[in-house]
Design an enzyme around this catalytic site. Structure first.
Site, PDB file in Angstrom:
ATOM      1  N   HIS A  85      -2.621   3.242  -5.260  1.00 33.13           N
ATOM      2  CA  HIS A  85      -3.353   1.468  -5.047  1.00 33.13           C
ATOM      3  C   HIS A  85      -4.276   0.641  -5.734  1.00 33.13           C
ATOM      4  O   HIS A  85      -3.916  -0.194  -5.737  1.00 33.13           O
ATOM      5  CB  HIS A  85      -5.054   1.692  -3.951  1.00 33.13           C
ATOM      6  CG  HIS A  85      -4.977   0.644  -3.128  1.00 33.13           C
ATOM      7  ND1 HIS A  85      -4.447   0.887  -2.187  1.00 33.13           N
ATOM      8  CD2 HIS A  85      -5.653   0.027  -3.569  1.00 33.13           C
ATOM      9  CE1 HIS A  85      -5.163  -0.691  -1.472  1.00 33.13           C
ATOM     10  NE2 HIS A  85      -6.077  -1.522  -2.453  1.00 33.13           N
ATOM     11  N   ARG A 122       0.558  -0.918  -0.034  1.00 30.21           N
ATOM     12  CA  ARG A 122      -0.112  -0.008  -0.345  1.00 30.21           C
ATOM     13  C   ARG A 122       1.274   1.015   0.287  1.00 30.21           C
ATOM     14  O   ARG A 122       2.303   1.294   0.726  1.00 30.21           O
ATOM     15  CB  ARG A 122      -0.728   0.259   1.263  1.00 30.21           C
ATOM     16  CG  ARG A 122      -1.394  -0.688   0.809  1.00 30.21           C
ATOM     17  CD  ARG A 122      -2.646  -1.003   2.453  1.00 30.21           C
ATOM     18  NE  ARG A 122      -3.834  -2.158   2.844  1.00 30.21           N
ATOM     19  CZ  ARG A 122      -3.809  -3.210   2.985  1.00 30.21           C
ATOM     20  NH1 ARG A 122      -2.484  -3.963   3.761  1.00 30.21           N
ATOM     21  NH2 ARG A 122      -4.152  -4.591   2.536  1.00 30.21           N
ATOM     22  N   ARG A 151      -1.977  -2.944  -6.735  1.00 30.09           N
ATOM     23  CA  ARG A 151      -2.187  -4.024  -6.031  1.00 30.09           C
ATOM     24  C   ARG A 151      -2.764  -4.498  -6.602  1.00 30.09           C
ATOM     25  O   ARG A 151      -2.602  -5.971  -6.933  1.00 30.09           O
ATOM     26  CB  ARG A 151      -2.567  -3.654  -5.136  1.00 30.09           C
ATOM     27  CG  ARG A 151      -1.534  -3.141  -3.863  1.00 30.09           C
ATOM     28  CD  ARG A 151      -2.120  -2.876  -2.426  1.00 30.09           C
ATOM     29  NE  ARG A 151      -2.769  -3.964  -2.104  1.00 30.09           N
ATOM     30  CZ  ARG A 151      -2.363  -3.916  -0.758  1.00 30.09           C
ATOM     31  NH1 ARG A 151      -1.030  -4.463  -0.278  1.00 30.09           N
ATOM     32  NH2 ARG A 151      -3.305  -4.841  -0.050  1.00 30.09           N
ATOM     33  N   HIS A 181      -3.660  -9.632   2.976  1.00 31.47           N
ATOM     34  CA  HIS A 181      -4.930  -9.179   3.299  1.00 31.47           C
ATOM     35  C   HIS A 181      -5.046 -10.893   4.305  1.00 31.47           C
ATOM     36  O   HIS A 181      -4.786 -11.370   4.304  1.00 31.47           O
ATOM     37  CB  HIS A 181      -5.530 -10.239   2.001  1.00 31.47           C
ATOM     38  CG  HIS A 181      -5.926  -8.753   0.389  1.00 31.47           C
ATOM     39  ND1 HIS A 181      -6.242  -8.921  -0.740  1.00 31.47           N
ATOM     40  CD2 HIS A 181      -5.422  -7.736   0.695  1.00 31.47           C
ATOM     41  CE1 HIS A 181      -6.135  -8.125  -1.094  1.00 31.47           C
ATOM     42  NE2 HIS A 181      -5.681  -7.122  -0.606  1.00 31.47           N
ATOM     43  N   LYS A 205      -2.848  -1.988   8.412  1.00 30.98           N
ATOM     44  CA  LYS A 205      -3.887  -1.471   7.736  1.00 30.98           C
ATOM     45  C   LYS A 205      -4.820  -2.743   8.496  1.00 30.98           C
ATOM     46  O   LYS A 205      -5.924  -2.024   9.405  1.00 30.98           O
ATOM     47  CB  LYS A 205      -4.850  -1.865   6.888  1.00 30.98           C
ATOM     48  CG  LYS A 205      -6.472  -1.873   6.502  1.00 30.98           C
ATOM     49  CD  LYS A 205      -6.996  -1.774   4.812  1.00 30.98           C
ATOM     50  CE  LYS A 205      -8.148  -1.730   4.981  1.00 30.98           C
ATOM     51  NZ  LYS A 205      -8.768  -1.735   3.282  1.00 30.98           N
TER      52      LYS A 205
END
Length: 411
Positions: A337, A248, A340, A363, A275
């Site tokens: 972004h 990110r 990704r 993720h 995140k």
């Protein structure tokens, strides 16, 4: 004879307690310390009882007489004033306890309790954002209300208010968070049902515009533009590093040299910068290491890896990277972004293991049962994947054919 207000006010203490009668059982008791108390003496079921009516001057002579009359009325109806007093006190205390219970189970208090339970798995920034949205939009409407009393229409009122200002995404987030708080209330026995669960399908929606991403066919042209475009060298290197690592942009901009292990060729991002508040390691390809070598030559290997253009003590700003995309002419066709998504699409289409790709993207595993059995970091597989990706980008930029899996991984 009845007392006068002047007599009551001027009564002085003596070396022993005494009383001044007002008649019909009411009298003023004056203690040796000067404390003046109204009392009512009566008989009930043949027993003499004294009922304290209050202290002077808080209870005046007139008020004391009204209280005596009220006690007399209870006697005439066959009730003991002292018993009725105790009953009223118990009921009052019960009301206070109920109010305190409701206060503890208010939506605001329950929110803070739920929020504290989540801190271990959230980043500080995300935790602050969650609380900020609920404070702004939910607390003013239902914050002080007991969760057991809150009905679906009250939640709908909150959502419609947010939608009215055009913030559909915020409305969705608030509903998710309110729903989580009520679900926690059900789980902890505060409420029997979740009123926010009834809000399914109630939100207004707009067409979803996914973040623009460059296709595999568009990569060669973009990579060439990035290499020769009129943008600052630091910005160019930061964008290239972002694409190579599939990280990110915020993770790249906040990278420090302490996070880089040169010998292991590994970038170890701490939990507080991720995140999902989980530490993440990124295997670094030869090309990514080359960029780090260049940044170290330009600014040294201390502090921030990609420093600001004007202030080297601060990180490169997000707007700087976005402006670079604008200068290159890609602001309407791609976002930072979006790379990704490009990485994920190409890696999946090229046959790499989905779990390895998801781990590379940091993720969270959505299937909790599956996640419990897939705690592997897949570090060797991700090293191969990230080197394949870097080699592929290098070959695409220079006009070569797309390289099959494994052909370049061990070069």
């Amino acid at each position: 004879m009845k007392l006068s207000a002047v007599q009551v006010r001027n009564a002085k203490p003596t070396n022993k307690a005494y009383k001044l009668a007002d008649g019909k059982g009411l009298y003023l008791h004056i203690s040796k310390t000067g404390k003046k108390t109204w009392r009512y003496r009566y008989r009930f079921d043949g027993k003499e009882t004294t009922l304290v009516l209050g202290e002077f001057p808080q209870v005046t002579l007139e008020v004391a007489r009204r209280k005596r009359a009220g006690a007399r009325d209870l006697l005439d109806r066959g009730k003991n004033p002292a018993h009725e007093r105790r009953k009223e006190k118990q009921e009052y205390l019960a009301e206070i306890e109920e109010e305190e219970r409701k206060g503890k189970n208010s939506f605001e208090n329950l929110t803070f309790e739920w929020w504290e339970q989540q801190l271990g798995k959230w980043s500080k920034e995300h935790a602050d954002a969650v609380l900020a949205t609920l404070r702004r939009d939910a607390f003013p409407v239902i914050g002080s209300r007991p969760v057991s009393d809150i009905a679906p229409p009250e939640i709908l009122k909150i959502l419609r208010s947010i939608e009215a200002r055009g913030s559909l995404e915020i409305a969705s987030k608030v509903l998710q968070r309110v729903n989580a708080v009520f679900r926690y209330g059900v789980q902890t026995g505060r409420i029997d049902s979740n009123p926010a669960a009834e809000m399914k399908g109630v939100l207004k929606t707009r067409k979803v515009n996914h973040r623009a991403a460059i296709s595999r066919e568009g990569l060669p042209h973009f990579l060439k533009d990035l290499s020769v475009g009129d943008i600052h060298q630091t910005t160019r290197l930061a964008l290239q590093f972002t694409i190579l690592t599939a990280a990110r942009s915020g993770e790249v901009r906040g990278a420090t040299w302490k996070e880089i292990n040169i010998e292991e060729k590994l970038w170890k991002i701490p939990a507080e910068r991720m995140k999902m508040a989980t530490p993440h390691s990124v295997p670094l390809s030869r090309q990514a290491m080359g960029i780090l070598e260049e940044m170290g030559r330009l600014f040294g290997q201390e502090g921030i890896v990609f420093p600001g253009i004007r202030d080297h003590s601060k990180s490169l700003s997000e707007n700087t990277m976005l402006y670079a995309m604008y200068r290159l002419g890609y602001h309407s066709r791609a976002t930072v972004h979006g790379f990704r998504a490009t990485f994920s699409t190409i890696a999946n289409e090229s046959g790499f293991d989905g779990d390895v790709i998801e781990k590379a993207l940091a993720h969270e595993q959505r299937n909790k049962v599956r996640a419990a059995y897939h705690r592997s970091e897949y570090l060797p597989q991700r090293r191969e994947l990230m080197q394949w990706w870097a080699d592929l980008l290098q070959h695409l930029e220079h006009g070569a054919e797309i390289i099959p899996i494994g052909q370049l991984a061990n070069k």
